[in-house]
Design an enzyme around this catalytic site. Structure first.
Site, PDB file in Angstrom:
ATOM      1  N   GLU A  40       1.032  -1.169   0.145  1.00 44.73           N
ATOM      2  CA  GLU A  40      -0.048   0.086   0.131  1.00 44.73           C
ATOM      3  C   GLU A  40       0.889   1.308   0.085  1.00 44.73           C
ATOM      4  OE1 GLU A  40      -3.417   1.766   2.955  1.00 44.73           O
ATOM      5  OE2 GLU A  40      -1.928   0.477   3.857  1.00 44.73           O
ATOM      6  N   LYS A 111     -10.009   0.836  -1.604  1.00 38.37           N
ATOM      7  CA  LYS A 111     -10.103   0.278  -0.263  1.00 38.37           C
ATOM      8  C   LYS A 111     -11.368   0.667   0.416  1.00 38.37           C
ATOM      9  CE  LYS A 111      -6.978   0.519   4.192  1.00 38.37           C
ATOM     10  NZ  LYS A 111      -5.809   1.133   4.607  1.00 38.37           N
ATOM     11  N   CYS A 148      -4.365  -3.701   3.455  1.00 37.86           N
ATOM     12  CA  CYS A 148      -4.134  -3.375   4.882  1.00 37.86           C
ATOM     13  C   CYS A 148      -5.138  -3.763   6.053  1.00 37.86           C
ATOM     14  CB  CYS A 148      -3.464  -1.889   4.828  1.00 37.86           C
ATOM     15  SG  CYS A 148      -2.389  -1.768   6.413  1.00 37.86           S
TER      16      CYS A 148
END
Length: 263
Positions: A40, A111, A148
């Site tokens: 990321e 995300k 993440c």
């Protein structure tokens, strides 16, 4: 299929970051990898942008994608990497892009789970994605894209597996803190074990992040792992036979009684 995970510490200089991505992509290809996973924020860390993040995204995201595509073609290896994508609003998306060895954009994942935890508020910097999860085909594997904080949501990775993923690619900027290293390793192994799939994870090594990139097999065995090295690469041979064996001796996906699908 050989899969590489590359960890490094990007800076405010996007050109320099792309040069590191280029060098590590070449290194992964030379090691025989068919896929290389970057962290990321591989494009630039949010705190290093130096101006409104949406302006950085608008100025640099198209070129970032173009360079990923060029590198993929030049080295004959698929590339997965994270950056900031314009949203048309004042906040950009935190996006993972997957590019094939032919340079085709296979998919992009914006995300969905923003890191509003541990006294941090990612939602003040980026727009939450509302399209996903995303699975792409690379070689013989269906690869699920994980960003993440998504790792903390078992229903997210289970949905990727329901969509056919047999390898989870995790791109992260896993922040340091009490118990955080333990959370990282535990969650990576858990997601592999409960889904009987491969997990290949790459994390930043900026001063606030832990590195510790890792590859875990479908029975939870750590096949390769890095420490805090500022710039390093791991390569693992991910094979379908290991998935078949895991799902034969540990048929958790068949034995489920509660199915949670996408909303």
């Amino acid at each position: 299929m050989k899969v590489a995970a590359a960890q490094y510490a990007p800076t405010a200089d996007i050109g320099a970051n792309l040069a590191v991505i280029a060098s590590m992509t070449a290194e992964a290809a030379a090691a025989g990898a068919e896929l290389v996973v970057f962290p990321e924020e591989a494009m630039i860390p949010a705190e290093a942008a130096g101006k409104p993040l949406h302006a950085t995204a608008e100025a640099n995201w198209p070129g970032f994608l173009t360079e990923l595509s060029r590198l993929a073609v030049a080295h004959g290896v698929a590339v997965i990497a994270g950056g900031y994508e314009p949203s048309g609003d004042s906040l950009p998306y935190n996006t993972i892009a997957a590019v094939s060895a032919d340079g085709e954009l296979l998919g992009r994942y914006r995300k969905m789970h923003l890191y509003d935890a541990f006294d941090y508020r990612e939602s003040s910097e980026v727009q939450r994605g509302d399209e996903g999860p995303v699975v792409v085909r690379i070689g013989e594997f269906n690869v699920g894209l994980v960003n993440c904080y998504d790792l903390r949501f078992p229903e997210f990775t289970r949905t990727l597996v329901e969509m056919g993923a047999d390898l989870l690619s995790v791109s992260a900027a896993w922040v340091r803190g009490p118990l955080k290293e333990d959370h990282w390793t535990t969650l990576l192994r858990t997601r592999a074990i409960e889904n009987t799939c491969w997990v290949v994870a790459s994390s930043l090594t900026t001063p606030d992040c832990i590195g510790m990139s890792m590859a875990v097999d479908p029975l939870g065995v750590v096949r390769a792992a890095l420490g805090e090295e500022e710039r390093s690469l791991l390569v693992v041979e991910a094979d379908k036979q290991r998935i078949d064996r895991a799902r034969t001796i540990l048929p958790v996906l068949r034995n489920r009684r509660i199915i949670i699908g996408p909303r």
